[in-house]
Motif scaffolding. Structure first.
Motif, short mmCIF file in Angstrom:
data_model
loop_
_atom_site.label_atom_id
_atom_site.label_comp_id
_atom_site.label_asym_id
_atom_site.label_seq_id
_atom_site.Cartn_x
_atom_site.Cartn_y
_atom_site.Cartn_z
N GLN A 1 12.43 33.82 130.84
CA GLN A 1 13.68 34.40 131.32
C GLN A 1 14.92 33.74 130.70
O GLN A 1 16.04 34.03 131.12
N ALA A 2 14.72 32.88 129.73
CA ALA A 2 15.86 32.17 129.11
C ALA A 2 16.77 33.15 128.38
O ALA A 2 16.32 34.13 127.78
N LEU B 1 18.05 32.61 123.63
CA LEU B 1 17.08 31.88 122.81
C LEU B 1 16.67 32.74 121.62
O LEU B 1 16.36 33.92 121.77
N THR B 2 16.69 32.15 120.43
CA THR B 2 16.35 32.88 119.20
C THR B 2 15.09 32.30 118.56
O THR B 2 14.68 31.18 118.88
N GLN B 3 14.53 33.05 117.64
CA GLN B 3 13.33 32.57 116.94
C GLN B 3 13.64 31.31 116.14
O GLN B 3 12.81 30.39 116.06
N LEU C 1 7.58 32.08 126.11
CA LEU C 1 8.82 32.45 125.45
C LEU C 1 9.27 33.85 125.87
O LEU C 1 8.47 34.65 126.34
N PRO C 2 10.57 34.15 125.70
CA PRO C 2 11.06 35.50 126.03
C PRO C 2 10.38 36.56 125.16
O PRO C 2 9.89 36.27 124.06
N ALA C 3 10.37 37.77 125.65
CA ALA C 3 9.78 38.88 124.90
C ALA C 3 10.42 38.99 123.53
O ALA C 3 11.64 38.86 123.39
N GLY C 4 9.60 39.18 122.50
CA GLY C 4 10.10 39.32 121.14
C GLY C 4 10.07 38.03 120.35
O GLY C 4 10.26 38.05 119.12
N LEU C 5 9.87 36.88 121.01
CA LEU C 5 9.79 35.60 120.32
C LEU C 5 8.34 35.12 120.31
O LEU C 5 7.58 35.37 121.23
#
Length: 223
Positions: free
Chosen positions: A187-188, A191-193, A207-211
């Motif tokens: 839920q952060a 946050l980026t890759q 990790l958040p969805a997509g990472l």
């Protein structure tokens, strides 16, 4: 003259800080020199300690709710176990200081210099660390519900075992070798890759969805 000024609503000179006064709620110690003093278990709620020298002073176990510390010097100072809800620690210098176990819900640490400080077991719900220097800070076991780290430097900081709820904010934070092993960051916010690839997680890090987790976490050899 004073009566006339009051009648016109003109403000007089601000009262000077009383640096010799004993600790008390709402005391004005702004700009005072209070280094290396034992002040544990003091009552300083609502106090003004901005720009004061509190280096190596012991404020552990004190009531600091709503106190102002802006630009105070707090190097190697201890506020361990204190209550500092809504306190303002903006732009303090607090290298190697001890904030462990502090209850600082909604406190402001924006722009603070906190390298190697200790926040283990602290309650930092809703606290603001925007643009703070947090290199090698220990947040292990801290409560970080809705805590904001936007634009902060968290290089080599330790968040292992932190208690998370709500949305932890990492917008443009520097996460070089930041320890996030075992954390649920699903839920952060912000946050980026690129941040993830620099940090140190493990198989239990969420990790958040997509990472995605990197092929090999940078600190895997330290486990």
């Amino acid at each position: 003259m004073l009566a006339a000024a009051a009648a016109l609503g003109l403000a007089g000179p601000a009262p000077a800080a009383d640096c010799s006064a004993s600790p008390a709620s709402g005391i004005d110690w702004s700009g005072c020199n209070k280094p290396r003093i034992l002040l544990s278990s003091s009552t300083l709620d609502g106090a003004n300690l901005s720009e004061s020298d509190l280096n190596a002073t012991d404020l552990s176990g004190s009531n600091l709710n709503g106190a102002r510390f802006e630009k105070a010097r707090m190097i190697r100072t201890s506020v361990a176990g204190s209550t500092a809800q809504g306190a303002d620690f903006a732009r303090i210098e607090a290298y190697r200081s001890n904030f462990s176990g502090i209850r600082a819900n909604g406190a402001n640490f924006s722009g603070a210099e906190l390298q190697r400080a200790e926040f283990a077991g602290a309650n930092l719900t809703g606290a603001n660390f925007e643009k703070a220097e947090l290199s090698r800070v220990d947040f292990s076991g801290a409560t970080l519900n809705d805590t904001r780290f936007a634009l902060s430097n968290l290089s080599r900081a330790r968040l292992t075992g932190a208690k998370l709820a709500g949305q932890l904010g990492f917008d443009q934070a520097f996460l070089y070798l930041t320890r996030i092993e075992g954390l649920d960051l699903s839920q952060a916010k912000g946050l980026t890759q690129e941040q993830v690839d620099l940090a140190c997680g493990d198989a239990k890090t969420k990790l958040p969805a997509g990472l995605t987790a990197p092929g090999g976490w940078p600190c895997a050899d330290d486990q």
